[in-house]
Design a protein around this motif. Sequence first.
Motif, PDB file in Angstrom:
ATOM      1  N   VAL A  51       0.838  -1.192   0.000  1.00 42.48           N
ATOM      2  CA  VAL A  51       0.000   0.000   0.000  1.00 42.48           C
ATOM      3  C   VAL A  51       0.875   1.245   0.000  1.00 42.48           C
ATOM      4  N   ASN A  52       0.733   2.002  -1.101  1.00 46.24           N
ATOM      5  CA  ASN A  52       1.419   3.299  -1.163  1.00 46.24           C
ATOM      6  C   ASN A  52       2.908   3.240  -0.873  1.00 46.24           C
ATOM      7  N   ILE A  53       3.568   2.263  -1.442  1.00 45.13           N
ATOM      8  CA  ILE A  53       5.012   2.168  -1.213  1.00 45.13           C
ATOM      9  C   ILE A  53       5.691   3.060  -2.258  1.00 45.13           C
ATOM     10  N   PRO A  54       6.573   3.938  -1.838  1.00 41.16           N
ATOM     11  CA  PRO A  54       7.283   4.788  -2.802  1.00 41.16           C
ATOM     12  C   PRO A  54       8.075   3.939  -3.792  1.00 41.16           C
ATOM     13  N   GLU A  55       8.075   4.379  -5.068  1.00 47.46           N
ATOM     14  CA  GLU A  55       8.809   3.674  -6.129  1.00 47.46           C
ATOM     15  C   GLU A  55      10.232   3.346  -5.719  1.00 47.46           C
ATOM     16  N   SER A  56      10.858   4.318  -5.117  1.00 43.96           N
ATOM     17  CA  SER A  56      12.282   4.168  -4.794  1.00 43.96           C
ATOM     18  C   SER A  56      12.526   2.984  -3.863  1.00 43.96           C
ATOM     19  N   ILE A  57      11.634   2.810  -2.941  1.00 42.76           N
ATOM     20  CA  ILE A  57      11.789   1.688  -2.001  1.00 42.76           C
ATOM     21  C   ILE A  57      11.452   0.375  -2.701  1.00 42.76           C
ATOM     22  N   LEU A  58      10.344   0.414  -3.443  1.00 47.63           N
ATOM     23  CA  LEU A  58       9.877  -0.799  -4.107  1.00 47.63           C
ATOM     24  C   LEU A  58      10.939  -1.385  -5.033  1.00 47.63           C
ATOM     25  N   GLU A  59      11.666  -0.521  -5.682  1.00 53.06           N
ATOM     26  CA  GLU A  59      12.695  -0.989  -6.603  1.00 53.06           C
ATOM     27  C   GLU A  59      13.789  -1.763  -5.896  1.00 53.06           C
ATOM     28  N   LYS A  60      14.071  -1.334  -4.685  1.00 50.17           N
ATOM     29  CA  LYS A  60      15.176  -1.969  -3.963  1.00 50.17           C
ATOM     30  C   LYS A  60      14.757  -3.276  -3.284  1.00 50.17           C
ATOM     31  N   MET A  61      13.435  -3.471  -3.133  1.00 52.00           N
ATOM     32  CA  MET A  61      12.982  -4.668  -2.407  1.00 52.00           C
ATOM     33  C   MET A  61      13.086  -5.915  -3.279  1.00 52.00           C
ATOM     34  N   ASP A  62      13.325  -7.012  -2.630  1.00 44.58           N
ATOM     35  CA  ASP A  62      13.390  -8.302  -3.310  1.00 44.58           C
ATOM     36  C   ASP A  62      11.986  -8.899  -3.302  1.00 44.58           C
ATOM     37  N   LEU A  63      11.331  -8.866  -4.465  1.00 44.76           N
ATOM     38  CA  LEU A  63       9.914  -9.241  -4.496  1.00 44.76           C
ATOM     39  C   LEU A  63       9.667 -10.671  -4.976  1.00 44.76           C
ATOM     40  N   ASP A  64      10.731 -11.514  -4.989  1.00 40.14           N
ATOM     41  CA  ASP A  64      10.524 -12.907  -5.401  1.00 40.14           C
ATOM     42  C   ASP A  64       9.777 -13.692  -4.325  1.00 40.14           C
ATOM     43  N   ASP A  65       9.309 -14.861  -4.707  1.00 37.58           N
ATOM     44  CA  ASP A  65       8.687 -15.824  -3.788  1.00 37.58           C
ATOM     45  C   ASP A  65       7.442 -15.302  -3.079  1.00 37.58           C
ATOM     46  N   ALA A  66       6.745 -14.371  -3.690  1.00 39.56           N
ATOM     47  CA  ALA A  66       5.473 -13.949  -3.114  1.00 39.56           C
ATOM     48  C   ALA A  66       4.586 -13.403  -4.229  1.00 39.56           C
ATOM     49  N   GLU A  67       3.299 -13.433  -3.973  1.00 33.98           N
ATOM     50  CA  GLU A  67       2.370 -12.828  -4.926  1.00 33.98           C
ATOM     51  C   GLU A  67       2.081 -11.416  -4.456  1.00 33.98           C
ATOM     52  N   ILE A  68       2.450 -10.460  -5.276  1.00 33.47           N
ATOM     53  CA  ILE A  68       2.344  -9.067  -4.854  1.00 33.47           C
ATOM     54  C   ILE A  68       1.112  -8.418  -5.485  1.00 33.47           C
ATOM     55  N   THR A  69       0.382  -7.693  -4.660  1.00 32.22           N
ATOM     56  CA  THR A  69      -0.715  -6.882  -5.180  1.00 32.22           C
ATOM     57  C   THR A  69      -0.468  -5.445  -4.727  1.00 32.22           C
ATOM     58  N   MET A  70      -0.635  -4.495  -5.700  1.00 38.10           N
ATOM     59  CA  MET A  70      -0.414  -3.086  -5.354  1.00 38.10           C
ATOM     60  C   MET A  70      -1.754  -2.430  -5.015  1.00 38.10           C
ATOM     61  N   TYR A  71      -1.723  -1.587  -3.983  1.00 38.15           N
ATOM     62  CA  TYR A  71      -2.933  -0.856  -3.617  1.00 38.15           C
ATOM     63  C   TYR A  71      -2.641   0.634  -3.552  1.00 38.15           C
ATOM     64  N   LYS A  72      -3.647   1.382  -3.944  1.00 36.07           N
ATOM     65  CA  LYS A  72      -3.486   2.838  -3.857  1.00 36.07           C
ATOM     66  C   LYS A  72      -3.760   3.317  -2.437  1.00 36.07           C
ATOM     67  N   ASP A  73      -4.787   2.726  -1.826  1.00 33.73           N
ATOM     68  CA  ASP A  73      -5.053   3.157  -0.459  1.00 33.73           C
ATOM     69  C   ASP A  73      -5.296   1.943   0.467  1.00 33.73           C
ATOM     70  N   GLU A  74      -5.304   2.215   1.741  1.00 26.74           N
ATOM     71  CA  GLU A  74      -5.365   1.176   2.747  1.00 26.74           C
ATOM     72  C   GLU A  74      -6.739   0.482   2.789  1.00 26.74           C
ATOM     73  N   ARG A  75      -7.780   1.265   2.426  1.00 26.16           N
ATOM     74  CA  ARG A  75      -9.141   0.742   2.532  1.00 26.16           C
ATOM     75  C   ARG A  75      -9.309  -0.496   1.645  1.00 26.16           C
ATOM     76  N   GLN A  76      -8.826  -0.367   0.379  1.00 21.50           N
ATOM     77  CA  GLN A  76      -8.947  -1.467  -0.566  1.00 21.50           C
ATOM     78  C   GLN A  76      -8.168  -2.707  -0.070  1.00 21.50           C
ATOM     79  N   ALA A  77      -7.000  -2.450   0.472  1.00 21.21           N
ATOM     80  CA  ALA A  77      -6.169  -3.536   0.996  1.00 21.21           C
ATOM     81  C   ALA A  77      -6.891  -4.250   2.137  1.00 21.21           C
TER      82      ALA A  77
END
Lengths: 342, 241
Positions: A51-77
Amino acid sequence: MRIKALVIRILRQIVRDKRTMGLLIFAPILVLTMLHLVFNGDDYIPQVGMVNIPESILEKMDLDDAEITMYKDERQANEDLSIQEIDGYLIFDNQTPSVFLEGSDPSVNGATLKWIQTSLKSLQTGVNSLQLDVNYLHGSSEMGQFDYFGPVLLGFFVFFFVFLIAGVSFLRERTTGTLERLLSSPLRKWEIVIGYVLGFGIFTMIQAAIIALYAIFVLGMLMEGLFLYVLLITLLLSLTALTLGILLSAFANNELQMIQFIPIVVVPQIFFSGLFNLATISEWLSWIGPFTPLYYAADALRDVMVRGYGWEEIYLDVCAMAGFSLLFIALNILALRKYRKV
Amino acid sequence: MNKTEALVSVNHVSKSFGKQQVLKDIHLEIKPGEIFGLLGPSGAGKTTLVKQLVGLDLPTSGENYLFQEKMPSLKLIERVGYMAQSDALYGELSARENLQFFASLYGLNGKKQGERIEQVMQIVNLSNHLNKLVSNYSGGMKRRLSLAIALLHEPQLLILDEPTVGIDPVLRKSIWAAFYELKKKGVTIIVTTHVMDEAEKCDRLGLIRDGSLIAVGTPEDLKASTNAATIEDAFLVYGGA
């Protein structure tokens, strides 16, 4: 000679009753196989929301081995979380990450949390010293839950089935009148008990060997120690199951009442066998452990199979089980006095 | 009767299970070589008495003597052949395997065992069914196999609890012929029965009712002293009807 006749008769009866023989050998194999598949299946892949993770951080994270869903706001999540679309989500508040979990299944919680922690680790750039070098005293990172539970389950199934079948077959001797017939012959009371111990002992020896061999070589259960010790431990355990089954059959009037002993006598032993961490059992219950035969068998089996220990470490457990067997044998001989006083 | 000459003597035996008194002061002596019938309706206490004689039960008061020795005794058990009221057989095994098992318990092994198995199965007319599983036997066949097992070790005293239940009249006759053969060899036989016509075949009878021994004597004596035509009528007279 009389004991030999009794042993031959018991073995003949077991061999004739194909279905019971099948139950004794194939039921444990079937259940162990299923547990193996359940516990040693693929690693759980957590479904994580961002939820609302800044691009800069997201790029550095290791996103393997999980199913990722992006959310714009917390309510939807939150909505997806409540219908279990995702197991948890990560949110950044003022640069501090916080995690929300669905939370109903502890093992899923663990997997999700672990994944988030590892993926965040890569954020801490340049801190290679955090990489821990992990060593194992026993087992390895490949060791699954099944390897740890396996020895206990092996012992449990041997105990369970021998207890039930020996108990029921002795109960049948009582209810069909053959026990009385035996006691109207010159057969001594101790000869009856010993005959049963030997007859079933020979059979359970074969049974335990087949089940253990299957678990170790087909299912690949961890086996560090000597196979001979495994056989010795399971044999002694089945002797306690046998003698206890025969003893309790004196307090049952039919097969159904024999089965009623399972939740009272057999199942509670699981709790004290080390399948669950003994250190966390509440204190007012933990004293029961040392009074259950499975407690010693599980400890010894684990020592041999997981830790690769030898006689030095298991002989106390072996003695305890032998003690149980002797006690039950003596009580059985006493119980038979009900039928014949001499 | 002189006590030393009695093979079985029941000495003022009473038995209670809790408050219920099953045997009331039974006093009885059975001579060597006779066929003694215990006659009475079911529930009279026949089986309780018989179980005491084979050592499976103890009297509440009084004593039982077999071969002038007090029961229960392991030494005496070997000299007695017992056939229980329920067929104590292993259904999963064949008749031969059942016989082999019981023969070994009495120390009969090897060639002698095989011979005895043939002999006793001939007596009960089951020689053709030796290798059949007992679970496939009919009720009457099981009864006869139980009898064969009781005869296996050539006991000097046979105690048979309702041996001919469910056996057809022709076979019953041949079984009684076998009893007379054994009697000739000096075997003493105690038979319980509730069939009145079978009672006529015994040398002497003990009539039991509600745990009491109401009369003892030869069938002829019992009928003569009550002026009855049948044992059934005699039983009614002794029973107070």
